[in-house]
Enzyme design. Structure first.
Site, PDB file in Angstrom:
ATOM      1  N   THR A 125      -5.691  -8.819   2.455  1.00  0.00           N
ATOM      2  CA  THR A 125      -5.769  -7.674   3.369  1.00  0.00           C
ATOM      3  C   THR A 125      -7.029  -6.832   3.214  1.00  0.00           C
ATOM      4  O   THR A 125      -7.587  -6.731   2.117  1.00  0.00           O
ATOM      5  CB  THR A 125      -4.543  -6.759   3.130  1.00  0.00           C
ATOM      6  OG1 THR A 125      -4.816  -5.449   3.643  1.00  0.00           O
ATOM      7  CG2 THR A 125      -4.241  -6.591   1.654  1.00  0.00           C
ATOM      8  N   GLU A 127      -7.034  -3.825   3.113  1.00  0.00           N
ATOM      9  CA  GLU A 127      -6.693  -2.711   2.221  1.00  0.00           C
ATOM     10  C   GLU A 127      -7.317  -2.926   0.838  1.00  0.00           C
ATOM     11  O   GLU A 127      -7.525  -1.979   0.090  1.00  0.00           O
ATOM     12  CB  GLU A 127      -5.159  -2.624   2.140  1.00  0.00           C
ATOM     13  CG  GLU A 127      -4.601  -1.353   1.542  1.00  0.00           C
ATOM     14  CD  GLU A 127      -4.823  -0.080   2.354  1.00  0.00           C
ATOM     15  OE1 GLU A 127      -5.104  -0.145   3.563  1.00  0.00           O
ATOM     16  OE2 GLU A 127      -4.746   0.996   1.736  1.00  0.00           O
ATOM     17  N   TYR A 148      -0.306  -1.060  -3.167  1.00  0.00           N
ATOM     18  CA  TYR A 148      -0.290  -2.230  -2.284  1.00  0.00           C
ATOM     19  C   TYR A 148      -1.615  -2.988  -2.374  1.00  0.00           C
ATOM     20  O   TYR A 148      -1.649  -4.200  -2.610  1.00  0.00           O
ATOM     21  CB  TYR A 148      -0.031  -1.775  -0.835  1.00  0.00           C
ATOM     22  CG  TYR A 148      -0.225  -2.870   0.187  1.00  0.00           C
ATOM     23  CD1 TYR A 148       0.784  -3.780   0.457  1.00  0.00           C
ATOM     24  CD2 TYR A 148      -1.436  -2.987   0.876  1.00  0.00           C
ATOM     25  CE1 TYR A 148       0.595  -4.800   1.380  1.00  0.00           C
ATOM     26  CE2 TYR A 148      -1.633  -3.999   1.809  1.00  0.00           C
ATOM     27  CZ  TYR A 148      -0.612  -4.908   2.050  1.00  0.00           C
ATOM     28  OH  TYR A 148      -0.817  -5.917   2.956  1.00  0.00           O
ATOM     29  N   LYS A 152      -2.302  -6.782  -4.054  1.00  0.00           N
ATOM     30  CA  LYS A 152      -2.869  -7.856  -3.220  1.00  0.00           C
ATOM     31  C   LYS A 152      -4.191  -8.350  -3.813  1.00  0.00           C
ATOM     32  O   LYS A 152      -4.487  -9.547  -3.786  1.00  0.00           O
ATOM     33  CB  LYS A 152      -3.085  -7.353  -1.796  1.00  0.00           C
ATOM     34  CG  LYS A 152      -1.802  -7.242  -0.979  1.00  0.00           C
ATOM     35  CD  LYS A 152      -1.352  -8.616  -0.481  1.00  0.00           C
ATOM     36  CE  LYS A 152      -0.186  -8.517   0.465  1.00  0.00           C
ATOM     37  NZ  LYS A 152       0.237  -9.816   0.999  1.00  0.00           N
TER      38      LYS A 152
HETATM   39  N1  GDD Z   1       2.411   4.603   8.844  1.00  0.00           N
HETATM   40  C1  GDD Z   1       1.861   5.762   9.234  1.00  0.00           C
HETATM   41  N2  GDD Z   1       2.669   6.767   9.707  1.00  0.00           N
HETATM   42  N3  GDD Z   1       0.524   5.910   9.132  1.00  0.00           N
HETATM   43  C2  GDD Z   1      -0.005   7.077   9.560  1.00  0.00           C
HETATM   44  C3  GDD Z   1       0.757   8.126  10.066  1.00  0.00           C
HETATM   45  C4  GDD Z   1       2.173   7.969  10.147  1.00  0.00           C
HETATM   46  O1  GDD Z   1       2.920   8.839  10.573  1.00  0.00           O
HETATM   47  N4  GDD Z   1      -0.083   9.140  10.409  1.00  0.00           N
HETATM   48  C5  GDD Z   1      -1.317   8.747  10.138  1.00  0.00           C
HETATM   49  N5  GDD Z   1      -1.300   7.489   9.609  1.00  0.00           N
HETATM   50  C6  GDD Z   1      -2.468   6.726   9.150  1.00  0.00           C
HETATM   51  C7  GDD Z   1      -2.352   6.185   7.731  1.00  0.00           C
HETATM   52  O2  GDD Z   1      -2.634   7.223   6.783  1.00  0.00           O
HETATM   53  C8  GDD Z   1      -3.410   5.089   7.771  1.00  0.00           C
HETATM   54  O3  GDD Z   1      -4.677   5.629   7.534  1.00  0.00           O
HETATM   55  C9  GDD Z   1      -3.359   4.592   9.225  1.00  0.00           C
HETATM   56  O4  GDD Z   1      -2.608   5.559   9.950  1.00  0.00           O
HETATM   57  C10 GDD Z   1      -2.735   3.216   9.402  1.00  0.00           C
HETATM   58  O5  GDD Z   1      -1.489   3.190   8.742  1.00  0.00           O
HETATM   59  P1  GDD Z   1      -0.466   1.953   8.906  1.00  0.00           P
HETATM   60  O6  GDD Z   1      -0.218   1.676  10.332  1.00  0.00           O
HETATM   61  O7  GDD Z   1       0.714   2.254   8.050  1.00  0.00           O
HETATM   62  O8  GDD Z   1      -1.293   0.708   8.373  1.00  0.00           O
HETATM   63  P2  GDD Z   1      -2.185   0.498   7.056  1.00  0.00           P
HETATM   64  O9  GDD Z   1      -3.626   0.476   7.501  1.00  0.00           O
HETATM   65  O10 GDD Z   1      -1.840   1.438   5.991  1.00  0.00           O
HETATM   66  O11 GDD Z   1      -1.747  -0.944   6.581  1.00  0.00           O
HETATM   67  C11 GDD Z   1      -1.540  -2.035   7.482  1.00  0.00           C
HETATM   68  O12 GDD Z   1      -2.716  -2.796   7.600  1.00  0.00           O
HETATM   69  C12 GDD Z   1      -3.123  -3.487   6.403  1.00  0.00           C
HETATM   70  C13 GDD Z   1      -4.431  -4.218   6.716  1.00  0.00           C
HETATM   71  O13 GDD Z   1      -5.485  -3.349   6.474  1.00  0.00           O
HETATM   72  C14 GDD Z   1      -0.371  -2.869   6.957  1.00  0.00           C
HETATM   73  O14 GDD Z   1      -0.028  -3.823   7.912  1.00  0.00           O
HETATM   74  C15 GDD Z   1      -0.746  -3.601   5.691  1.00  0.00           C
HETATM   75  O15 GDD Z   1       0.318  -4.470   5.293  1.00  0.00           O
HETATM   76  C16 GDD Z   1      -2.024  -4.420   5.970  1.00  0.00           C
HETATM   77  O16 GDD Z   1      -2.393  -5.146   4.828  1.00  0.00           O
END
Ligand code: GDD
Length: 343
Positions: A125, A127, A148, A152
């Site tokens: 990822t 991340e 996380y 990974k």
């Molecule tokens: N979940 C969530 N909920 N995120 C929020 C919110 C909220 O209410 N408000 C703001 N965010 C911001 C998070 O702080 C982050 O910066 C961004 O939105 C994306 O959050 P997520 O959709 O939860 O995804 P992620 O980037 O943390 O992780 C996803 O992508 C990765 C690949 O880069 C997941 O799918 C991981 O499993 C994956 O590896």
């Protein structure tokens, strides 16, 4: 006929990948954790579900992995099972390490004992890049900031690079940037936004709350990304590839694009935790809450997938606005129908 075993079959990527491999003539097995729910209810596309062989087991249990591999005799294994929620990983760090790191260890060890020629795809990822400045590619420094991302990265170093170099295992890491779809889990920010706005538009919900609006992500379409997973396992030798669109947008941009797709006008006012978004009648539909911020944040992800484009011949078909519109309209249709049925 090729045989594939997919862990994490009930997730977004598992479901798109299964569908894709079936179109390629594969026989597909899916490893699934046993729950009280009927598996047919958990994978929402029934035409696909009927053609998948479900095996019960999980990455915490070596015996179940061994049985699944013996039974499916796969040519290819796709490891998509994970504790995939970055925010939650701060609350359950041990569980995250257990599944995302040791889980891969159990899988590669069992696979090697049964068939050392098997090809394995590991869902790594973006991340893992964490605080590293964009654009990020295969040569960028890894600097994860979440449990996380750390789990990974450790899995990538010990079991992907380690086993490839020491044991000659065919194993690839897909360094996938965020990928979304109408099947995306509801706790990820994109789907949370499209569900909430669709319900607000239909009068089924008043408002919703988010955390950091300024985080930037390279958001692609999951349906495009599973093609890359498959391509990685068809090469002469195993390697790691960044899969991304090369376009990065903020969470705020995503909200605005979803509003445009749903024909909703919003205006922002206030700052920080006091910021709100109001609709055309001046009603607050979005607030900011501290609880949705993370203890540590990845600020800016933007992938450079030149290597995948050149070596695999992969490229994404759906762009940012197309993706947002697809998700927003799908949620609007769903809640409109559901409301109709209930009403
Ligand atoms: N979940 C969530 N909920 N995120 C929020 C919110 C909220 O209410 N408000 C703001 N965010 C911001 C998070 O702080 C982050 O910066 C961004 O939105 C994306 O959050 P997520 O959709 O939860 O995804 P992620 O980037 O943390 O992780 C996803 O992508 C990765 C690949 O880069 C997941 O799918 C991981 O499993 C994956 O590896």
């Amino acid at each position: 006929m090729k045989r594939a075993l997919i862990t994490g079959i009930t997730g977004q990527d598992g479901s798109y990948l299964a569908e894709y491999l079936l179109t390629k003539g594969y026989q597909v097995w899916g490893l699934m954790r046993r729950t009280s729910l009927d598996p047919l209810l958990r994978i929402n596309d029934l035409t696909v579900t009927r053609r998948i062989n479900i095996l019960y087991g999980n990455l915490r249990d070596s015996a179940s992995i061994q049985r699944a591999i013996e039974e499916s005799q796969p040519n290819e294994i796709y490891n998509l099972a994970a504790q995939s929620d970055v925010g939650i990983s701060f609350k359950v760090p041990e569980e995250t390490m257990e599944v995302n790191y040791y889980g891969l260890g159990r899988l590669v060890n069992e696979a090697m004992k049964i068939n050392s020629q098997v090809r394995i795809y590991q869902a790594s990822t973006s991340e893992m890049f964490g605080k590293t400045k964009p654009p990020q590619n295969e040569n960028s420094h890894f600097a994860p900031v979440s449990p996380y991302g750390e789990a990974k990265l450790k899995a990538h170093e010990d079991f992907v690079k380690g086993y490839r170099n020491t044991h000659g295992l065919y194993i690839c890491s897909g360094l996938l940037f965020n990928h979304e779809s109408p099947k995306r889990g509801e706790h990820f920010v994109t789907r949370k936004i499209t569900i909430s706005l669709a319900k607000i538009k239909l009068g089924l919900q008043d408002s919703f709350a988010l955390g950091n609006l300024e985080a930037k992500r390279d958001w692609g379409y999951a349906g495009d990304y599973v093609r890359a997973m498959h391509l990685m396992l068809q090469q002469d030798s195993p390697d790691d590839y960044v899969i991304a669109t090369g376009e990065s947008r903020s969470v705020r941009d995503f909200v605005e694009a979803a509003c445009r797709a749903l024909d909703m006008k919003i205006t922002w006012s206030g700052k920080g935790l006091d910021e709100v978004a109001k609709d055309k009648d001046g009603k607050t539909i979005l607030t900011i809450r501290k609880e949705f911020y993370r203890p540590a944040e990845v600020d800016y992800l933007l992938g450079d997938s030149t290597k995948a484009r050149e070596k695999l011949g992969w490229k994404p078909e759906v762009d940012f606005n197309g993706l947002v519109a697809m998700m927003a309209k799908s949620d609007l249709d769903f809640f409109r129908k559901e409301n109709h049925t209930r009403g």
